[in-house]
Design a protein around this motif. Structure first.
Motif, PDB file in Angstrom:
ATOM      1  N   THR A   1     -23.668 -18.729  -5.567  1.00  0.00           N
ATOM      2  CA  THR A   1     -23.282 -17.839  -6.636  1.00  0.00           C
ATOM      3  C   THR A   1     -24.372 -17.414  -7.799  1.00  0.00           C
ATOM      4  O   THR A   1     -24.234 -16.530  -8.509  1.00  0.00           O
ATOM      5  N   THR A   2     -25.526 -18.241  -7.632  1.00  0.00           N
ATOM      6  CA  THR A   2     -26.634 -17.997  -8.888  1.00  0.00           C
ATOM      7  C   THR A   2     -27.499 -17.046  -8.338  1.00  0.00           C
ATOM      8  O   THR A   2     -28.051 -17.007  -7.086  1.00  0.00           O
ATOM      9  N   VAL A   3     -27.955 -16.356  -9.118  1.00  0.00           N
ATOM     10  CA  VAL A   3     -29.146 -15.371  -8.679  1.00  0.00           C
ATOM     11  C   VAL A   3     -30.002 -15.330  -9.936  1.00  0.00           C
ATOM     12  O   VAL A   3     -29.994 -15.156 -11.106  1.00  0.00           O
ATOM     13  N   THR A   4     -31.359 -15.379  -9.503  1.00  0.00           N
ATOM     14  CA  THR A   4     -32.605 -15.139 -10.310  1.00  0.00           C
ATOM     15  C   THR A   4     -33.465 -14.155  -9.969  1.00  0.00           C
ATOM     16  O   THR A   4     -33.543 -13.859  -8.806  1.00  0.00           O
ATOM     17  N   GLY A   5     -34.129 -13.426 -10.735  1.00  0.00           N
ATOM     18  CA  GLY A   5     -34.786 -12.225 -10.436  1.00  0.00           C
ATOM     19  C   GLY A   5     -36.204 -12.181 -11.369  1.00  0.00           C
ATOM     20  O   GLY A   5     -36.306 -12.766 -12.259  1.00  0.00           O
ATOM     21  N   SER A   6     -37.282 -11.804 -10.443  1.00  0.00           N
ATOM     22  CA  SER A   6     -38.659 -11.771 -11.218  1.00  0.00           C
ATOM     23  C   SER A   6     -39.494 -10.699 -10.750  1.00  0.00           C
ATOM     24  O   SER A   6     -39.257 -10.025  -9.675  1.00  0.00           O
ATOM     25  N   THR A   7     -40.740 -10.344 -11.219  1.00  0.00           N
ATOM     26  CA  THR A   7     -41.320  -9.311 -10.692  1.00  0.00           C
ATOM     27  C   THR A   7     -42.585  -9.998  -9.763  1.00  0.00           C
ATOM     28  O   THR A   7     -43.345  -9.256  -9.535  1.00  0.00           O
ATOM     29  N   ASN A   8     -42.512 -10.967  -9.624  1.00  0.00           N
ATOM     30  CA  ASN A   8     -43.614 -11.681  -8.808  1.00  0.00           C
ATOM     31  C   ASN A   8     -43.041 -13.023  -8.038  1.00  0.00           C
ATOM     32  O   ASN A   8     -41.942 -13.527  -8.309  1.00  0.00           O
TER      33      ASN A   8
ATOM     34  N   LYS B   1     -43.178   7.199  -8.034  1.00  0.00           N
ATOM     35  CA  LYS B   1     -43.468   5.777  -8.201  1.00  0.00           C
ATOM     36  C   LYS B   1     -42.675   4.706  -7.502  1.00  0.00           C
ATOM     37  O   LYS B   1     -41.169   5.126  -7.183  1.00  0.00           O
ATOM     38  N   GLN B   2     -42.964   3.305  -7.263  1.00  0.00           N
ATOM     39  CA  GLN B   2     -42.306   2.281  -6.684  1.00  0.00           C
ATOM     40  C   GLN B   2     -42.369   1.077  -7.358  1.00  0.00           C
ATOM     41  O   GLN B   2     -43.526   0.830  -7.868  1.00  0.00           O
ATOM     42  N   LEU B   3     -41.462   0.163  -7.516  1.00  0.00           N
ATOM     43  CA  LEU B   3     -41.547  -1.057  -8.023  1.00  0.00           C
ATOM     44  C   LEU B   3     -40.953  -1.945  -7.166  1.00  0.00           C
ATOM     45  O   LEU B   3     -40.115  -1.943  -6.536  1.00  0.00           O
ATOM     46  N   THR B   4     -41.745  -3.274  -7.121  1.00  0.00           N
ATOM     47  CA  THR B   4     -41.323  -4.101  -6.187  1.00  0.00           C
ATOM     48  C   THR B   4     -40.707  -5.363  -7.106  1.00  0.00           C
ATOM     49  O   THR B   4     -41.408  -5.776  -8.162  1.00  0.00           O
ATOM     50  N   TYR B   5     -39.609  -5.837  -6.773  1.00  0.00           N
ATOM     51  CA  TYR B   5     -38.746  -6.831  -7.621  1.00  0.00           C
ATOM     52  C   TYR B   5     -38.499  -7.783  -6.516  1.00  0.00           C
ATOM     53  O   TYR B   5     -37.867  -7.696  -5.316  1.00  0.00           O
ATOM     54  N   TYR B   6     -38.067  -9.119  -6.999  1.00  0.00           N
ATOM     55  CA  TYR B   6     -37.631 -10.185  -6.196  1.00  0.00           C
ATOM     56  C   TYR B   6     -36.385 -11.022  -6.900  1.00  0.00           C
ATOM     57  O   TYR B   6     -36.428 -11.368  -7.851  1.00  0.00           O
ATOM     58  N   ILE B   7     -35.550 -11.165  -5.925  1.00  0.00           N
ATOM     59  CA  ILE B   7     -34.617 -11.882  -6.375  1.00  0.00           C
ATOM     60  C   ILE B   7     -34.339 -13.166  -5.256  1.00  0.00           C
ATOM     61  O   ILE B   7     -34.714 -13.058  -4.258  1.00  0.00           O
ATOM     62  N   THR B   8     -33.720 -14.303  -5.907  1.00  0.00           N
ATOM     63  CA  THR B   8     -33.768 -15.422  -4.921  1.00  0.00           C
ATOM     64  C   THR B   8     -31.875 -15.628  -5.323  1.00  0.00           C
ATOM     65  O   THR B   8     -31.527 -15.929  -6.349  1.00  0.00           O
ATOM     66  N   LYS B   9     -31.343 -15.760  -4.233  1.00  0.00           N
ATOM     67  CA  LYS B   9     -29.725 -16.152  -4.242  1.00  0.00           C
ATOM     68  C   LYS B   9     -29.689 -17.581  -3.834  1.00  0.00           C
ATOM     69  O   LYS B   9     -30.105 -17.871  -2.552  1.00  0.00           O
ATOM     70  N   SER B  10     -28.936 -18.343  -4.665  1.00  0.00           N
ATOM     71  CA  SER B  10     -28.163 -19.633  -4.392  1.00  0.00           C
ATOM     72  C   SER B  10     -26.831 -19.843  -4.471  1.00  0.00           C
ATOM     73  O   SER B  10     -26.472 -20.142  -5.799  1.00  0.00           O
TER      74      SER B  10
END
Length: 520
Positions: free
Chosen positions: A513-520, A502-511
């Motif tokens: 020192t702040t990081v956010t992550g989401s599944t779309n 199985k594979q999962l795709t995940y997205y992170i956004t770095k700004s």
């Protein structure tokens, strides 16, 4: 001497024997290692913190006596014993190009004292000049080779001149970096030819194909890259030295990141295949192997192998081949219909003799079929073996062969993992992950344009544990500060690969020192 074992992270630890987490060495420990079939022991020793100032560099009496005590215990257990200058190599010997007089005086003073202390010891005691020699500030390999030749040659002359048993004692000379590239081997050959001494051995170290050894660049499996690196290395040292009557000691070997403190970096079945192959290819080339054990194989406090199956594969490889398979895992769904599944057998010259669960044999035809090297577990057998289908390992079976050790196969129930949104910082970021019986194999990181993101940007596949790490108890995957240190601001696509396929795709956004992550 075959096989050999390293008393790693002990006398080489800085500043003293227990500084890196291992207990004091005892006669009981040495007796246990000998009883497990090991015939030689390498005792790496760092001397830097245990001698006085120039010009005499007098070794601390208590330290030398302790080294002598463990050497004597080892000889009493009928081990062949090898001692050396270990981390001295990068602590001060590497400064030779810039300060040859000071380094050589210190080097000679230490070896003069060590040679004197052991001059009348059993010929089963060996001296190794330097561990993993390396030099700072040189113009390149040619100068490195010249420096190492000077140090190795001085070592041999000094020990020989000390008399007693040292006149004929086996002395062990490393290549540059203790590396087995042909240029390194050729340079040591020139030294050996010039010395013309019948009691010299060559040593190299072997930690396998690097992407596999640390799990980077998608190197999750014992594949043809790993196999060809192994065969090429062992062929080169055999053809360069053994074929000419010069013994070769693989003074350290393992995989770099196989470690009980970093579970999951190397998948267990893939490691078993590596162990089996190293044993076979070393044995058929008359190479002596000394496994590097800093505590990751033998629990020295309890005198038990951390993984008994790993020890059994190692031990079998000293004398015979064992059959393996394409995987040691069969994943079945947590719910719904279970289908038959196949594995490819690697017979390695053996004959397949059947499957067993505990003491009960599985039935060919009803439980499994064999077509060539394809072993298929039937749907009915897998349904039974899955039991209540709780997440994780539900049962263990083994494939048995005409020789060697059985091949373990775990029947694992899982559902596709899931992930959730997260916020954090570049020093503390974890992705909520429901593993649901599955295990993480590796992670890719890419920018929007498809280029590799993060460190080691020659590959999208990052280094397991160094850059990311699963925490199965906390249901998270941790992205390490070392990963974010080399990630540009903006959006990065992560792909997590699991051992079920199985594979999962995940997205992170770095700004910053702040990081956010989401599944779309």
């Amino acid at each position: 001497m075959q096989p050999g074992w390293n008393l790693g992270n002990t006398f080489d630890a800085i500043p003293d024997e227990t500084a890196w987490g291992n207990p004091l060495t005892t006669q009981t420990l040495l007796h246990h290692v000998r009883s497990q079939g090991y015939r030689s022991i390498r005792i790496p020793i760092t001397w830097s913190n245990h001698h006085g100032p120039a010009p005499d560099y007098v070794i601390d009496t208590a330290w030398l006596n302790r080294v002598r005590q463990v050497v004597d215990w080892s000889l009493a257990e009928d081990f062949y014993v090898m001692i050396n200058l270990h981390h001295d190599s990068w602590q001060w010997i590497n400064a030779y190009p810039a300060d040859p007089t000071t380094v050589m005086n210190r080097y000679k003073a230490l070896w003069r004292q060590i040679a004197g202390a052991f001059r009348n010891h059993s010929p089963k005691l060996m001296f190794e000049s330097i561990n993993e020699p390396q030099f700072a500030g040189t113009s390149g390999d040619d100068q490195n080779y010249q420096v190492l030749n000077t140090l190795n040659t001085e070592f041999v002359h000094l020990v020989r001149q000390s008399g007693g048993g040292n006149a004929t004692r086996l002395l062990v000379l490393p290549t540059l970096f203790t590396n087995a590239d042909q240029g390194r081997l050729d340079a040591l050959t020139a030294t050996l030819n010039a010395l013309n001494d019948p009691n010299l051995a060559a040593t190299v170290h072997f930690y396998g194909w690097w992407p596999f050894s640390v799990n980077i660049a998608g190197g999750t499996r014992y594949d043809s890259n790993v196999e060809q690196d192994l065969i090429g290395t062992f062929d080169r040292v055999r053809n360069t030295f053994v074929s000419r009557g010069i013994p070769v000691i693989i003074g350290e070997w393992a995989l770099l990141n196989w470690d009980h403190n970093r579970p999951g970096v190397i998948e267990r079945g893939e490691f078993l295949k590596f162990l089996e192959a190293v044993g076979y290819h070393a044995r058929t080339r008359n190479l002596t192997t000394m496994i590097w054990d800093a505590g990751q194989f033998l629990n020295r406090n309890e005198l038990r192998w951390r993984d008994q199956g790993v020890h059994e594969m190692l031990k079998a490889s000293w004398t015979t081949r064992s059959g393996t398979a394409s995987s040691d895992q069969v994943y079945v769904p947590r719910t719904g219909t279970i289908a038959s599944q196949s594995l490819t057998l690697n017979l390695n010259g053996t004959t397949f003799q059947g499957l067993r669960q505990g003491s009960a044999n599985l039935t060919q035809g009803a439980d499994y079929t064999l077509s060539g090297n394809t072993l298929t577990l039937t749907a009915s057998a897998l349904t039974r073996l899955a039991g209540n289908r709780a997440y994780g390992v539900n049962s263990a079976i083994e494939a048995r062969f005409s020789q060697g050790v059985p091949w373990p196969i775990s029947i694992i129930s899982s559902d596709p993992p899931t992930q959730a949104a997260a916020t954090g910082t570049t020093t503390s970021f974890a992705i909520p992950t429901q593993f649901r019986g599955d295990q993480l194999a590796t992670m890719e990181a890419k920018y929007a344009d498809g280029s590799a993101a993060g460190p080691a940007n020659w590959t999208p596949f990052k280094e397991f544990w160094q850059h990311f790490q699963p925490d199965y108890n906390a249901n998270t995957i941790i992205l390490k500060p070392e990963f974010f240190a080399e990630v540009n601001d903006g959006r990065v696509t992560l792909t997590f690969h699991f051992w079920s396929g199985k594979q999962l795709t995940y997205y992170i956004t770095k700004s910053g020192t702040t990081v956010t992550g989401s599944t779309n």
